[in-house]
Write a protein that holds these residues in place. Sequence first.
Motif, mmCIF file in Angstrom:
data_model
loop_
_atom_site.group_PDB
_atom_site.id
_atom_site.type_symbol
_atom_site.label_atom_id
_atom_site.label_comp_id
_atom_site.label_asym_id
_atom_site.label_seq_id
_atom_site.Cartn_x
_atom_site.Cartn_y
_atom_site.Cartn_z
ATOM 1 N N ASP A 1 130.808 -8.268 82.836
ATOM 2 C CA ASP A 1 130.014 -7.072 83.105
ATOM 3 C C ASP A 1 128.679 -7.402 83.762
ATOM 4 O OD1 ASP A 1 128.712 -8.143 80.921
ATOM 5 O OD2 ASP A 1 129.049 -6.428 79.607
ATOM 6 N N VAL A 2 128.258 -8.675 83.724
ATOM 7 C CA VAL A 2 127.012 -9.026 84.409
ATOM 8 C C VAL A 2 127.171 -8.989 85.920
ATOM 9 C CG1 VAL A 2 126.306 -10.505 82.501
ATOM 10 C CG2 VAL A 2 127.376 -11.541 84.482
ATOM 11 N N PHE A 3 128.414 -8.959 86.422
ATOM 12 C CA PHE A 3 128.617 -8.894 87.869
ATOM 13 C C PHE A 3 127.925 -7.678 88.462
ATOM 14 C CE2 PHE A 3 132.949 -11.354 88.012
ATOM 15 C CZ PHE A 3 132.308 -12.475 87.506
ATOM 16 N N ALA A 4 127.927 -6.564 87.747
ATOM 17 C CA ALA A 4 127.304 -5.337 88.250
ATOM 18 C C ALA A 4 125.992 -5.023 87.548
ATOM 19 C CB ALA A 4 128.259 -4.153 88.082
ATOM 20 N N HIS A 5 125.905 -5.247 86.240
ATOM 21 C CA HIS A 5 124.771 -4.746 85.467
ATOM 22 C C HIS A 5 123.482 -5.508 85.712
ATOM 23 C CE1 HIS A 5 127.679 -2.817 82.319
ATOM 24 N NE2 HIS A 5 127.629 -2.159 83.453
ATOM 25 N N SER A 6 123.544 -6.703 86.240
ATOM 26 C CA SER A 6 122.334 -7.490 86.439
ATOM 27 C C SER A 6 121.728 -7.305 87.823
ATOM 28 C CB SER A 6 122.636 -8.981 86.224
ATOM 29 O OG SER A 6 123.660 -9.414 87.104
ATOM 30 N N LEU A 7 122.300 -6.389 88.628
ATOM 31 C CA LEU A 7 121.791 -6.176 89.977
ATOM 32 C C LEU A 7 120.668 -5.143 89.982
ATOM 33 C CD1 LEU A 7 125.164 -6.119 91.895
ATOM 34 C CD2 LEU A 7 123.399 -7.874 92.049
ATOM 35 N N PRO A 8 119.739 -5.258 90.943
ATOM 36 C CA PRO A 8 118.697 -4.240 91.072
ATOM 37 C C PRO A 8 119.312 -2.868 91.352
ATOM 38 C CG PRO A 8 118.220 -6.178 92.431
ATOM 39 C CD PRO A 8 119.610 -6.345 91.925
ATOM 40 N N ALA A 9 118.639 -1.809 90.937
ATOM 41 C CA ALA A 9 119.178 -0.452 91.052
ATOM 42 C C ALA A 9 119.554 -0.104 92.485
ATOM 43 C CB ALA A 9 118.164 0.553 90.509
ATOM 44 N N ALA A 10 118.769 -0.580 93.446
ATOM 45 C CA ALA A 10 119.024 -0.235 94.846
ATOM 46 C C ALA A 10 120.346 -0.786 95.357
ATOM 47 C CB ALA A 10 117.884 -0.753 95.726
ATOM 48 N N HIS A 11 120.910 -1.760 94.669
ATOM 49 C CA HIS A 11 122.134 -2.409 95.137
ATOM 50 C C HIS A 11 123.351 -2.039 94.291
ATOM 51 C CE1 HIS A 11 119.898 -4.970 97.937
ATOM 52 N NE2 HIS A 11 118.994 -5.057 96.992
ATOM 53 N N ARG A 12 123.189 -1.122 93.372
ATOM 54 C CA ARG A 12 124.276 -0.893 92.423
ATOM 55 C C ARG A 12 125.418 -0.058 92.970
ATOM 56 N NH1 ARG A 12 120.457 -0.289 87.143
ATOM 57 N NH2 ARG A 12 120.038 -2.508 86.918
ATOM 58 N N PHE A 13 125.141 0.790 94.014
ATOM 59 C CA PHE A 13 126.264 1.589 94.516
ATOM 60 C C PHE A 13 127.366 0.716 95.106
ATOM 61 C CE2 PHE A 13 128.389 3.461 98.196
ATOM 62 C CZ PHE A 13 129.209 4.361 97.525
ATOM 63 N N PRO A 14 127.095 -0.133 96.098
ATOM 64 C CA PRO A 14 128.201 -0.931 96.633
ATOM 65 C C PRO A 14 128.773 -1.898 95.613
ATOM 66 C CG PRO A 14 126.117 -1.651 97.564
ATOM 67 C CD PRO A 14 125.842 -0.386 96.820
ATOM 68 N N MET A 15 127.954 -2.282 94.628
ATOM 69 C CA MET A 15 128.414 -3.238 93.637
ATOM 70 C C MET A 15 129.106 -2.573 92.450
ATOM 71 S SD MET A 15 127.636 -5.809 95.326
ATOM 72 C CE MET A 15 126.493 -6.429 96.552
ATOM 73 N N ALA A 16 129.195 -1.256 92.471
ATOM 74 C CA ALA A 16 129.923 -0.555 91.412
ATOM 75 C C ALA A 16 131.388 -0.964 91.377
ATOM 76 C CB ALA A 16 129.808 0.955 91.615
ATOM 77 N N LYS A 17 131.857 -1.539 92.466
ATOM 78 C CA LYS A 17 133.253 -1.987 92.500
ATOM 79 C C LYS A 17 133.538 -3.009 91.403
ATOM 80 C CE LYS A 17 132.581 -5.698 95.946
ATOM 81 N NZ LYS A 17 132.932 -6.142 97.315
#
Length: 300
Positions: free
Chosen positions: A8-24
């Motif tokens: 779950d750190v693959f997505a949850h540790s990213l800055p908010a501005a980058h979370r849409f494309p990384m929601a995958k």
Amino acid sequence: MLKIAWSDVFAHSLPAAHRFPMAKYELLPEQLLYEGTITPQNLFAPEPLAEKYILDTHDATYWHRLRNLQLTPSEIRKTGFPLSGQLIDREVIIMNGTLQASLFALEAGIGMNIAGGTHHAFTDRGEGFCLLNDIAIAANYLLKYKSIKKVLVVDLDVHQGNGTAQIFRNEPRVFTFSMHGGKNYPFHKEKSDLDIELADGTDDKTYLTILESTLPRLLEEQQPEFVFFQSGVDVLATDKLGKLGMSIAGCKTRDQLVLEICHKNKIPVTVSMGGGYSQQIAHIVEAHANTFRLAQHIFF
């Protein structure tokens, strides 16, 4: 059994501005579990990679500066991410995901990482959302500790694998093949062992014809004992950062071609997901999910 690195750190540790494309990174395993392509037993959560294996690939000074958050503002801008300890921890876990997937591939023929494909990380610097190079780290591990004599990198992300090319520039045991958009990032390309630059708008038929005529020849010429497949789905016509014209069906055929030729020739393959930035997250998830569906169908 197919083994897939996911945390779950693959997505949850990213800055908010980058979370849409990384929601995958959250949606993809959910989709695969929901449809029954995988079960929870297929997923494994990698631990952080030991420093010694990072230093087999990356410059010690760079790694220590990165780990201690000492990069310059210019260096940080080139990575595309605000630098944080949480981000470094995420990257180190992703690195081990690809390494462990490679060990599974030695046993079962294939291993996969829901993240990874960080091919813009160089020996001594990061860029393009990549801080460390998972393909290079895992390949060097196999060469040094598992007696693999020849590795083929098949990088089909829309962007050239410039960091991977630089890392293995003087390593004859690793053949780097990158097929990418010729007018896309990075605008200064490194020299892979084989680069195929594609015109803007390249469609399914053109793309697949080139790949079908290239990959079997490379396997015959190079005789690799292991393949790393960077399966970025930013080749889609809908991708915001890509300039090619491929459909989801064409992208699936691309993956099928690569996985089937590895399976047919009994060459273990590790798959990293790479990029995908379509406007609709459903397009990204579906294109990536096809890679896992094919892996299950072809290898198991």
